[in-house]
Every structure is written in structure tokens, then in C-alpha cells.
Scaffold this motif. Structure first.
Motif, PDB file in Angstrom:
ATOM      1  N   LEU A 145      -0.033  17.686  18.892  1.00 58.10           N
ATOM      2  CA  LEU A 145       0.855  17.152  19.988  1.00 58.10           C
ATOM      3  C   LEU A 145       1.117  18.381  20.828  1.00 58.10           C
ATOM      4  O   LEU A 145       1.155  18.191  22.134  1.00 58.10           O
ATOM      5  N   THR A 162      -4.561   9.850  14.915  1.00 57.93           N
ATOM      6  CA  THR A 162      -4.422  11.355  15.468  1.00 57.93           C
ATOM      7  C   THR A 162      -5.722  11.849  15.886  1.00 57.93           C
ATOM      8  O   THR A 162      -5.785  12.695  16.906  1.00 57.93           O
ATOM      9  N   VAL A 212       7.400  15.603  10.882  1.00 61.64           N
ATOM     10  CA  VAL A 212       6.124  15.436  11.605  1.00 61.64           C
ATOM     11  C   VAL A 212       5.309  16.302  10.899  1.00 61.64           C
ATOM     12  O   VAL A 212       5.563  17.606  10.766  1.00 61.64           O
ATOM     13  N   ALA A 251       1.633   9.788  18.677  1.00 58.87           N
ATOM     14  CA  ALA A 251       2.859   9.495  18.576  1.00 58.87           C
ATOM     15  C   ALA A 251       3.172   8.032  17.806  1.00 58.87           C
ATOM     16  O   ALA A 251       3.877   7.811  17.075  1.00 58.87           O
ATOM     17  N   SER A 281      10.084   9.195  15.002  1.00 63.04           N
ATOM     18  CA  SER A 281       9.956   9.027  16.456  1.00 63.04           C
ATOM     19  C   SER A 281      10.557  10.054  17.222  1.00 63.04           C
ATOM     20  O   SER A 281      10.202  10.697  18.159  1.00 63.04           O
ATOM     21  N   VAL A 322      -0.195  17.191  12.972  1.00 61.31           N
ATOM     22  CA  VAL A 322       0.190  16.027  14.124  1.00 61.31           C
ATOM     23  C   VAL A 322       1.057  17.002  15.096  1.00 61.31           C
ATOM     24  O   VAL A 322       0.475  16.821  16.158  1.00 61.31           O
ATOM     25  N   ALA A 323       1.794  17.910  14.717  1.00 68.74           N
ATOM     26  CA  ALA A 323       2.675  18.657  15.315  1.00 68.74           C
ATOM     27  C   ALA A 323       1.716  19.724  16.210  1.00 68.74           C
ATOM     28  O   ALA A 323       1.763  20.023  17.619  1.00 68.74           O
ATOM     29  N   GLY A 347      11.512  19.304  15.123  1.00 65.23           N
ATOM     30  CA  GLY A 347      10.623  18.102  14.988  1.00 65.23           C
ATOM     31  C   GLY A 347      10.010  18.358  13.857  1.00 65.23           C
ATOM     32  O   GLY A 347       9.410  17.167  13.313  1.00 65.23           O
ATOM     33  N   GLN A 348       9.476  19.312  13.299  1.00 65.21           N
ATOM     34  CA  GLN A 348       8.408  19.171  11.932  1.00 65.21           C
ATOM     35  C   GLN A 348       9.331  19.036  10.705  1.00 65.21           C
ATOM     36  O   GLN A 348       8.529  18.985  10.002  1.00 65.21           O
ATOM     37  N   VAL A 398       8.728  13.479  16.624  1.00 62.14           N
ATOM     38  CA  VAL A 398       7.700  13.484  17.775  1.00 62.14           C
ATOM     39  C   VAL A 398       8.107  14.026  19.099  1.00 62.14           C
ATOM     40  O   VAL A 398       7.817  14.780  20.012  1.00 62.14           O
TER      41      VAL A 398
END
Length: 318
Positions: free
Chosen positions: A113, A286, A105, A153, A163, A109-110, A101-102, A166
Motif C-alpha cells: 500500500l 495483493t 493489515v 484494499a 478496512s 500488504v502494508a 493500521g498494521q 487499510v
């Protein structure tokens, strides 16, 4: 003066201050891990990066455990159950999904989340224990937390890769939560250091196997310039081996509520290091989402949180 022992209040004060320092140091270390991962992903595929990181971290913990004279041999189901479940969920699947995911992202933000983990944990625990239901305020906390995640997100159909990134980070949070709820170390005979070394090794081996099987994740798809080698070693040794050692030391003393709160201390460090090293900028959505997720957690665990923090403050003042 031989045999003199400082008063209990003095020892408590020193211990509390040391725990605060370790707590903040751990949050800073794990905050930098998001930035280091983002940098290393420039030249190393995500699953392979996670595999190499935990190969090195597991070897480091085994070396420390052996040097300390700890028993290293698991002794039955009480040891193997948390090792296998924790290794597959909390190390293997969690980090494979998080690192994937990173790729799209930003680090802060990661990290934000993953603040959903303390919100999800009570909900998942109550599913696992059907006789324990969420109170209305707890349900409200879960809904507020998810609203915060939606704000962070903000799915964008025109940017499908972001997307998907995320979604992968959120999946990593869910996998971590399931592992944290289901792993039970009450019957373990191994000490925490050796148990964690084995957990990291199982996760590393699962990631190694995935890197071989999945397309585009092998060593042939990676390059290791000197900067990347530095980032990988840092990930493995500082937030990896040392970070997990500090985490379990604090978990034993402070308990799960205080350690769950670390998910809300990490994002500011991730944002700071991302801004300094990578030039990342955090938007208002965020920040607002982070506040909503934190509010959801407080709704879920407000009473217990107040009791714990009051006890910690009393210990510092003593």
C-alpha cells in the motif's frame, strides 16, 4: 606505486556496485521492519511502539553525529523548518498511522500500500506548484495507481477492522507524501546526519506526547517480554537509525527517482519475511494491485525513469 589512483571507470564501477548492495540491503531492512512491527504490536500499543522506536533511533543518531564531530546546533529557519515539518509528518504522524493500521493489515500488504507514495508524490507536487500540470499520461498513471490500491484494499463490510487498518495505512502514505513534497533542505546549514537526528527527535517527542494523551497508548497498556524488547531494539537501530543513514546517503547520490523506486523493492522482502517468520500468505489481489501501482508509477515518471536507469546501467558496465 605511492599515490596511485585507480582509473575513473574502476572507481565508478565499484561505487555503482556498492550502491546496488546498499540499496538492496536498505530495502530488505525496511521490509523486515513491517514484520518486526507486526510482532511487537502483540504486546505494545501502536503509538507507544512508534514513540519508543524513534526515541532510541534519535539518541543513536545523535551519538553517531557527536562521535563524528558534526555540528549539532540548528541555526535558524533553514534548519528548523525541515526538522519540524519532517519530524511531525514523516516521523510522527506517518508512523503513528502506519503502526495503528498494521494491527489488522499484514506486513506485505502494508508495504505494498505504501507503494502509492511514488504515485502520489508528483500529483501532490503539482498541487503545491499550481503552474505545473499533470500531462494526460500522468493523470492515467495516478488513476491506475489508485485502481491498484483499490484491488489490494478490497473493502470488506463484514470485516470493518481490516478496512479501517487499510485506511490508516493509506493515510500514512498521504502524510508521508505531503511531508516529502513540502520539506525543503536547500537552506539548511546542518549536515544531513545531524538534521536527520533532530528530525527523528521531533517525531519521537510528538509520538511521546500522543502516547500520553491518547487512551490505551501509555506504558501501562504495554508489556515488554524479552522477544518484544528484541523487536523494538531491532526496529530502532537497524531499519531505524542505520536505515535512515543509508537512505540519505543514497538519496544524495542517486536522487529521488531511484529512491522512490525502493517502495517497489520493499514489498517482496516484507512478503518473504512475513511468510518465513509469521506464516503470512499473499493473495492474488495483493500481487495484482502491486503490479498496477508499479504500472501507474511508470506512466507518471517513465521518461525520467528510463534516463536514470540507463545512466545507472552505463555506470555499472563502465
Amino acid at each position: 606505486m605511492d599515490g596511485y589512483k585507480p582509473p575513473c571507470s574502476v572507481r565508478t564501477d565499484v561505487t555503482a556496485r556498492r550502491d546496488v548492495a546498499l540499496y538492496l540491503g536498505l530495502a530488505a531492512s525496511w521490509g523486515t521492519a513491517f514484520v518486526a512491527t507486526d510482532a511487537a504490536l502483540d504486546t505494545v500499543p501502536p503509538v507507544l511502539l512508534a514513540a519508543v522506536r524513534f526515541d532510541i533511533a534519535a539518541l543513536a543518531l545523535f551519538a553517531v553525529a557527536a562521535a563524528a564531530g558534526r555540528s549539532l546546533r540548528p541555526r535558524g529557519r533553514g534548519d528548523w523548518a525541515p526538522i519540524l515539518l519532517g519530524g511531525v509528518c514523516n516521523i510522527g504522524l506517518h508512523h503513528a498511522l502506519l503502526f495503528a493500521g498494521q494491527r489488522t493489515v499484514p506486513p506485505a500488504v502494508a508495504a505494498t500500500l505504501l507503494g502509492l507514495v511514488p504515485v502520489l508524490t508528483p500529483a501532490v507536487a503539482r498541487v503545491a506548484r499550481a503552474d505545473d500540470r499533470l500531462a494526460p499520461r500522468g493523470i492515467a498513471g495516478v488513476l491506475v495507481g489508485f485502481a491498484g490500491v483499490a484491488l489490494i484494499a478490497h473493502p470488506d463490510p463484514s470485516n470493518l477492522s481490516a478496512s479501517v487498518g487499510v485506511a490508516l495505512v493509506l493515510a500514512s502514505a498521504a502524510v508521508w507524501t505531503v511531508g516529502a513534497v513540502l520539506v525543503d533542505e536547500d537552506d539548511a546549514e546542518l549536515g544531513g546526519l545531524a538534521l536527520q537526528a533532530w528530525t527523528l527527535l521531533v517525531g519521537a517527542l510528538a509520538l511521546d506526547a500522543a502516547a500520553v494523551v491518547l487512551p490505551g497508548q501509555s506504558l501501562a497498556a504495554a508489556t515488554f517480554p524479552l522477544a518484544t524488547v528484541g523487536w523494538v531494539l531491532y526496529l530502532a537501530l537497524v531499519p531505524g537509525a542505520v536505515g535512515f543513514l543509508v537512505y540519505f546517503r543514497l538519496l544524495d547520490r542517486l536522487g529521488p527517482i531511484e529512491m522512490g523506486l525502493i517502495e517497489y523493492v520493499i514489498p517482496p522482502f516484507a512478503a518473504l519475511f512475513g511468510w518465513v517468520l509469521l506464516g503470512d500468505v499473499i493473495d492474488a489481489a495483493t500481487v495484482g494491485g502491486f503490479v498496477a501501482v508499479l504500472a501507474g508509477f511508470c506512466l507518471l515518471k517513465g521518461d525520467a525513469l528510463r534516463r536514470r536507469l540507463r545512466g545507472w546501467a552505463d555506470a555499472v558496465r563502465a
